[in-house]
Design a protein around this motif. Structure first.
Motif, PDB file in Angstrom:
ATOM      1  N   PRO A   1       1.009   6.036  10.091  1.00 32.40           N
ATOM      2  CA  PRO A   1       1.267   7.330  10.744  1.00 32.40           C
ATOM      3  C   PRO A   1       0.226   7.660  11.816  1.00 32.40           C
ATOM      4  CG  PRO A   1       1.554   7.534   8.384  1.00 32.40           C
ATOM      5  CD  PRO A   1       0.951   6.182   8.618  1.00 32.40           C
ATOM      6  N   TYR A   2      -1.041   7.342  11.540  1.00 35.90           N
ATOM      7  CA  TYR A   2      -2.100   7.616  12.512  1.00 35.90           C
ATOM      8  C   TYR A   2      -1.906   6.782  13.771  1.00 35.90           C
ATOM      9  CZ  TYR A   2      -6.809   8.682  14.190  1.00 35.90           C
ATOM     10  OH  TYR A   2      -7.885   9.129  14.938  1.00 35.90           O
TER      11      TYR A   2
ATOM     12  N   VAL B   1       3.067  15.597  20.791  1.00 34.26           N
ATOM     13  CA  VAL B   1       2.465  15.694  19.460  1.00 34.26           C
ATOM     14  C   VAL B   1       1.499  16.871  19.475  1.00 34.26           C
ATOM     15  CG1 VAL B   1       1.164  14.506  17.673  1.00 34.26           C
ATOM     16  CG2 VAL B   1       2.669  13.197  19.182  1.00 34.26           C
ATOM     17  N   THR B   2       1.800  17.880  18.698  1.00 34.80           N
ATOM     18  CA  THR B   2       0.964  19.082  18.681  1.00 34.80           C
ATOM     19  C   THR B   2      -0.257  18.855  17.786  1.00 34.80           C
ATOM     20  OG1 THR B   2       2.125  20.007  16.764  1.00 34.80           O
ATOM     21  CG2 THR B   2       3.031  20.508  18.954  1.00 34.80           C
ATOM     22  N   PRO B   3      -1.309  19.667  17.965  1.00 31.96           N
ATOM     23  CA  PRO B   3      -2.479  19.560  17.082  1.00 31.96           C
ATOM     24  C   PRO B   3      -2.131  19.716  15.612  1.00 31.96           C
ATOM     25  CG  PRO B   3      -3.019  20.867  19.007  1.00 31.96           C
ATOM     26  CD  PRO B   3      -1.544  20.606  19.078  1.00 31.96           C
ATOM     27  N   GLU B   4      -1.176  20.615  15.324  1.00 31.62           N
ATOM     28  CA  GLU B   4      -0.775  20.809  13.931  1.00 31.62           C
ATOM     29  C   GLU B   4      -0.154  19.544  13.355  1.00 31.62           C
ATOM     30  OE1 GLU B   4      -0.012  22.676  16.463  1.00 31.62           O
ATOM     31  OE2 GLU B   4      -0.230  24.814  16.032  1.00 31.62           O
ATOM     32  N   ALA B   5       0.678  18.875  14.154  1.00 31.96           N
ATOM     33  CA  ALA B   5       1.335  17.662  13.672  1.00 31.96           C
ATOM     34  C   ALA B   5       0.350  16.495  13.569  1.00 31.96           C
ATOM     35  CB  ALA B   5       2.490  17.287  14.600  1.00 31.96           C
ATOM     36  N   SER B   6      -0.626  16.459  14.451  1.00 33.55           N
ATOM     37  CA  SER B   6      -1.539  15.323  14.491  1.00 33.55           C
ATOM     38  C   SER B   6      -2.559  15.333  13.359  1.00 33.55           C
ATOM     39  CB  SER B   6      -2.274  15.290  15.832  1.00 33.55           C
ATOM     40  OG  SER B   6      -3.186  16.369  15.927  1.00 33.55           O
TER      41      SER B   6
END
Length: 386
Positions: free
Chosen positions: A266-267, A282-287
């Motif tokens: 995933p990373y 890719v938002t900060p929340e998703a990352s």
């Protein structure tokens, strides 16, 4: 992973790479957090649990290794190297991201961000490469035409040195201009700058992904696949005693591969999406989720590779009871039974199996070869086998 948007404290007085980073971040004003206070607290709890578990499990591995001489074998040195790299992540990385998450902002400045990104990348890649070296060592030990020398640490020492040198090879370039280290996720961790769309940055990301994620995974899958294939062929020769062993080995291989993918894929995929996808994909929340999954490897590795190892499990029991560890059948007696079966099967293979002879010869080369495989791969904790 994604350059976030929170004001970076501690930029004043930073020089060198840290000062340049601070200047750029402040000029663009693109460093504000988008996580809510509750979100930061959730991340902090996850980091706290992960860091604590990783610290305790890996520290316990080192204590067991130092306390009990019977654990000091070449292949166990690789397990200790994995534990050491994971322990360093818990000591030198996780506390800073945990503290930042509790405050909702990065706390140790631009130079600290560069250090954090470099150190976590270095120790993480050491762990990944060590897993690949471990799989190759198990493969070469079992398949080798001669009996393994339990006192020869040279080969394993080279493997450990390779894991650190290889990791440095891929983590030093951002300090010298090939890509760079910067903030990721919600602004409370730092890593390689995944978002810069320059040729310089993209070329590094692609090389890093292939060399430090795909290549180790291919080595692990190939080596454990060949080991399972060899054990399955032995099972075909001596099915009465080997079928359950084959199933245990298959289960262990599947667990190793699946956990590797769950922790790191995933990373890697999110990093590639951030690198090649449109800005804001890719938002900060998703990352932050893939980043947390990658950190779980610090305590998953010792559980899979060490506490499911019967040698370490016996020593762990002995440590808890303040006793001398039972030697039992984890090495010698088990290996003798298996080796006798393999050698008996070699006669059958020699009479009609043809191409299978190399497998039985390689496995039957000596008790220690099979012992390493049995003790370090497919042995469950005592009592689980019935």
């Amino acid at each position: 992973m994604i350059a976030s948007n929170a004001s970076l404290s501690g930029c004043a007085g930073s020089d060198g790479a840290g000062g340049a980073l601070c200047a750029q971040l402040e000029n663009t004003r693109a460093y504000r957090t988008s996580l809510t206070p509750t979100g930061h607290r959730v991340v902090a709890v996850c980091l706290g649990v992960t860091g604590t578990l990783g610290l305790l499990t890996n520290l316990l591995v080192l204590v067991l290794f130092c306390r009990y001489k019977l654990l000091r074998s070449p292949i166990n040195m690789l397990l200790v190297n994995i534990a050491l790299s994971d322990l360093l992540v818990c000591l030198l990385g996780t506390p800073f991201s945990f503290a930042a998450s509790t405050q909702g902002r990065w706390l140790i400045g631009g130079a600290g961000c560069v250090w954090y990104g470099f150190a976590n990348s270095l120790f993480g890649i050491v762990s990944l490469i060590s897993l690949a070296v471990l799989s190759y060592e198990r493969y070469s030990t079992m398949m080798g035409p001669t009996e393994a020398d339990a006192s020869n640490y040279r080969k394993v020492s080279l493997g450990i040195g390779l894991s650190w040198a290889y990791s440095l090879l891929w983590t030093l370039p951002p300090l010298f201009g090939w890509s760079r280290y910067g903030p990721e996720g919600p602004g409370t961790t730092c890593s390689v700058d995944w978002t810069a769309k320059t040729t310089n940055n993209i070329s590094y990301i692609v090389c890093l992904f292939v060399a430090c994620l795909v290549l180790p995974f291919m080595v692990i899958v190939y080596c454990y696949g060949q080991l399972f294939r060899a054990i399955k062929q032995v099972s075909g020769i001596h099915t009465a005693m080997s079928r359950r062993r084959e199933q245990r080995v298959l289960l262990m291989v599947v667990i190793m591969v699946v956990c590797y993918l769950l922790c790191w894929l995933p990373y890697g995929v999110t990093a590639l999406l951030a690198t090649f996808g449109p800005l804001g994909l890719v938002t900060p929340e998703a990352s932050i989720v893939p980043s947390l999954l990658a950190k779980t490897s610090t305590f998953i590795n010792p559980i899979i590779y060490i506490f499911m190892n019967k040698q370490f499990y016996r020593c762990f029991q002995a440590l808890l009871r303040c006793q001398t560890p039972k030697r039992g059948s984890s090495i010698k007696s088990t290996s003798k039974v298996v080796t006798k079966a393999v050698r008996a099967g070699a006669v059958v293979a020699g009479n009609g199996a043809g191409n299978n002879t190399w497998v039985t010869e390689g496995i039957g080369a000596g008790d220690h070869n099979m012992a390493v495989m049995v003790a370090s791969l497919d042995q469950p904790p005592e009592g689980a086998d019935g």
